[in-house]
Design an enzyme around this catalytic site. Sequence first.
Site, PDB file in Angstrom:
ATOM      1  N   SER B 403       0.871  -1.162   0.000  1.00  0.00           N
ATOM      2  CA  SER B 403       0.000   0.000   0.000  1.00  0.00           C
ATOM      3  C   SER B 403       0.908   1.211   0.000  1.00  0.00           C
ATOM      4  O   SER B 403       1.408   1.610   1.035  1.00  0.00           O
ATOM      5  CB  SER B 403      -0.883  -0.019   1.241  1.00  0.00           C
ATOM      6  OG  SER B 403      -1.721   1.103   1.230  1.00  0.00           O
ATOM      7  N   TYR B 538     -12.375   3.859  13.387  1.00  0.00           N
ATOM      8  CA  TYR B 538     -13.208   4.562  12.399  1.00  0.00           C
ATOM      9  C   TYR B 538     -14.682   4.207  12.642  1.00  0.00           C
ATOM     10  O   TYR B 538     -15.027   3.459  13.570  1.00  0.00           O
ATOM     11  CB  TYR B 538     -12.767   4.202  10.978  1.00  0.00           C
ATOM     12  CG  TYR B 538     -11.362   4.662  10.656  1.00  0.00           C
ATOM     13  CD1 TYR B 538     -11.008   6.012  10.751  1.00  0.00           C
ATOM     14  CD2 TYR B 538     -10.374   3.758  10.265  1.00  0.00           C
ATOM     15  CE1 TYR B 538      -9.712   6.436  10.465  1.00  0.00           C
ATOM     16  CE2 TYR B 538      -9.078   4.170   9.981  1.00  0.00           C
ATOM     17  CZ  TYR B 538      -8.749   5.518  10.077  1.00  0.00           C
ATOM     18  OH  TYR B 538      -7.480   5.936   9.799  1.00  0.00           O
ATOM     19  N   ARG B 581     -11.107  -5.063   7.049  1.00  0.00           N
ATOM     20  CA  ARG B 581      -9.992  -4.590   7.870  1.00  0.00           C
ATOM     21  C   ARG B 581     -10.554  -4.467   9.279  1.00  0.00           C
ATOM     22  O   ARG B 581     -11.435  -3.653   9.530  1.00  0.00           O
ATOM     23  CB  ARG B 581      -9.534  -3.235   7.334  1.00  0.00           C
ATOM     24  CG  ARG B 581      -8.237  -2.719   7.861  1.00  0.00           C
ATOM     25  CD  ARG B 581      -7.812  -1.486   7.031  1.00  0.00           C
ATOM     26  NE  ARG B 581      -6.511  -1.000   7.449  1.00  0.00           N
ATOM     27  CZ  ARG B 581      -6.332  -0.141   8.449  1.00  0.00           C
ATOM     28  NH1 ARG B 581      -7.357   0.336   9.099  1.00  0.00           N
ATOM     29  NH2 ARG B 581      -5.113   0.246   8.778  1.00  0.00           N
TER      30      ARG B 581
END
Lengths: 277, 685
Positions: B403, B538, B581
Amino acid sequence: VSHVKVGVGLPNTIPGISGELLVEWARRADAGPFSTLGVLDRLVYDSIEPFAALSAAAAVTSRIGLATNIAIGPLRSPAMLAKHARSVDALSGGRFTLGLGVGARKDDYAAAGAEHRKRGATLSAQLAYLRGQLDESGIGPARPVELLVGGSSGAALARMARYADGYAHGGGPPRAFGSAANRARAAWQDLERPGEPKLWGQGYVAFGDVDRGNAYLLDYYAFTGPFAEKIAAGNLTSARAVRDFVRGYEAEGCDELILYPTVASLDDLDRLAEAVS
Amino acid sequence: MRVSVVGGGPSGLYLAILLRKTGHDVTVVERNAPDATFGWGVVFSEETLGALRDADYPTYLEITDSFARWTSIDIRYRDRVLRSSGHTFSAIRRTHLLDILQRRARALGASLTFHQEASDVDGDLVVAADGANSGLRKRFDFGSSSTPQGCKYVWFGTDLVLDAFTFVFRETEHGLFQVHAYPFDEHTSTWIVETTEQTWRRAGLDTMSEEDSMAFCQSLFAPELGEHRLMSNKSVWLDFPLVRNTHWHHGNVVLIGDAAHTAHFSIGSGTKLAMEDAIALANALERYPSAVEHALVDYELERQPVVERFQQAAGDSAAYFGRVAGYLGLAPIQFAANLLTRSGRISHANLMQRDPRFVRVLDAWFAASAAGTALAPGAVAPPPMFAPLRLGGTTVRNRVVRSAPDLAEAARAGAGLVLTGFVATAQDGRTTPDCPVADDSWAPVVKDVHDTGALIGMRLGHAGRRGATRPTGGVDVPLTDGWPLLSASPLPYTPSSAVPAEMTEADMARVRDDFVAAAERARAAGFDALELDLADGYLLASFLSPLTNRRADVHGAEPLRFPLSVVDAVRAVWPGLLVARLTVTDWAPGGLSVDQGITHARALAGHGVDLVHVRAGHTTATTRPEYRRGYLTTLSDRVRNEAGVPTLVGGYLTTPDEVNTVIAAGRADLCLFDPPPNPLEEVAT
């Protein structure tokens, strides 16, 4: 091939240091092979306040970097800390790096009226302030200051990666630095920061009066109990030991290594300059 | 110098030998008889033997004369025996070792006294060599701790003479038992039986007599023992004590061996470390002959880092045996690879060096298994990180995931799969004003990556309470005038963060629609994989942790409800590889435990998630991670093997060897591996 920059400490925490000697030390360091002048921080001790020491150094130097490595953040209010940092940076024409940590002594906290128990949270809040609200605070001179954070726990490394530009290691043999550096890099990646953290290391030196240097370390670190002996055992006492140490740190990817005097002797400073040039 | 050694075990006696050779006055006081000992044989590595040879040749000769040596490890698993070779071990009967050391110490003039408590010891140097339960240690402050580590275990001898270090794994109605066994002379082997406390209680061993428990073990391992018998030597079930000391000396009193530190028996290093302590201490006293304090600091500085590394490895090994029942689904060769690499001290590359035949078969098995074909005799294959992965109807060409800001470059650098950074579902889900959104702009990036042969995935999320932060100069620093934030509960991420609104059902419906719309755009752009971000505090993650979900409604009682509804809605429109994730533990007091995280992973897999990207911490900003190389690997291992779902793991993996080891041992299916550029690359061509 990485090239570590080598800085030297100002003897601001060696008891009895005179202003005259401190300023002469800074002058010679500026003329020498060193990248940065570092200062340590201790409140309840016969030492010179780090920002005051660096202000004096700024006045007589033109080239060399100036850094707190580290200053104990929570002893100061965030606004005062910012004012000090920005002032030294302005006085030195942008040569300042602000290294912050929580320190290790409870009596410093008690004397400053700061809560030792909340030191981690207080430092995090300060860092958030320095990175954020400070910009709108009206506290000038407004200048971006490079920020390093120290500490060895996972929480401290996460704090470093969240807010800082780099990591200030607390000292030890190159192998210990290497292991901490890896953990700092892991934290940096974990917080998805781009690139790698700047990695700063430190060591202690004494050339002439080694016993006096060791005695200073045993006294300065007496609060760590038996650990003080290990710190004193790491005192670098020959040019060869210094060069091996620098190479060791370089191999572990250190960006900037500050070597602190344990005796406030200009002769030691000259010998150190010779050893690292 | 007058030296008083308390404790006549290997470390104390060996120190007496070494100090006599440099002319010191040495007294050894031992409370027990000369031949009293717990346990049977002790193991040494080649490295230790080298150190013993250099330190005192006569004892080295005598020790090696009576050694049992072997080079193989046998793993008895599912009625098969897997043999790995090239591991050099030697062992000796503990009482024989003591006899050799006692004779040599006496011959050199040390005074040895047995059957005597060390009441008032004095001397220029006092050595606490009196074991894990050291009495002398308790008289001073060494910052000592002693805590149980790992499983219940019992230490037997047997007249079955093995020709390899032998692990036996035996499933019973009560649970799994394992044996660590090795020969130590021509007639006898050590036979340690180990099991979890749970299984131990279920089998009734907690209330059994010593004789009954030995009979139980005798019959349990009848297939291996045959007509041979187990022998007891005060063989009762024990907890292994993990001993640590923050400092190893106090004035002129110094700790060595088990008194200073222990290392779980499953890495067989206790005696080795103890005798190496004696060597290091003797060397330090030679270096600083007139300054005992200096010598003791020097000794401690020399030994502590070494011991810390062994204790780390021993801790990993002990934990492995605590959860080994979870690996019984692994194919035998992979089970063996997992076992051999359990402590982190042996990697794929080390195994390749020790036992190239084993690794050839391992790699060939791995490649065949990855391709879904049979293992052909004599087959060769590249190492596991280069085996393709078939998953969710697609094939990733290798096990490397990257990434990086330039995805096409990362793909050209050899990745099988590249992942974008955080992409927001919509404007209000961004982390910073610079955060990309899942708009219609992605097709060219996808094409560039596809041209390299790699797959590309979009990491899609809503920042939740970590939104509206500054794009540079740190993470989670709030914007002065940000946009409104959402989270499961109205708690700010850091004290200076904005307070998010508690999500309403209407908010949830809108955010879910945004995820679906984004997934459709990702599909239109040609993405192969979609990674839903349920990690790092998140928005979706905020529902999953008790630290951030304080809701009184149904979402408080069923934390998975909203996140799973998003997964279902996305799965319905997303035909490709679906990745989650996921934070599997909060690393914070009162937060999500690993067991709960594994339950979440299992639930996600049940809702069509093909792969779990294992994450930990960052649910709150006060997370306490334990950073080191591969710090997420064990969590990934547990999710993969306990939840039965393929995993992707990062956690600072820095070398191809680390990746090969993780993949070969079945600890993950894919690894995030982003090596930084190296100056060597500039001069390599």
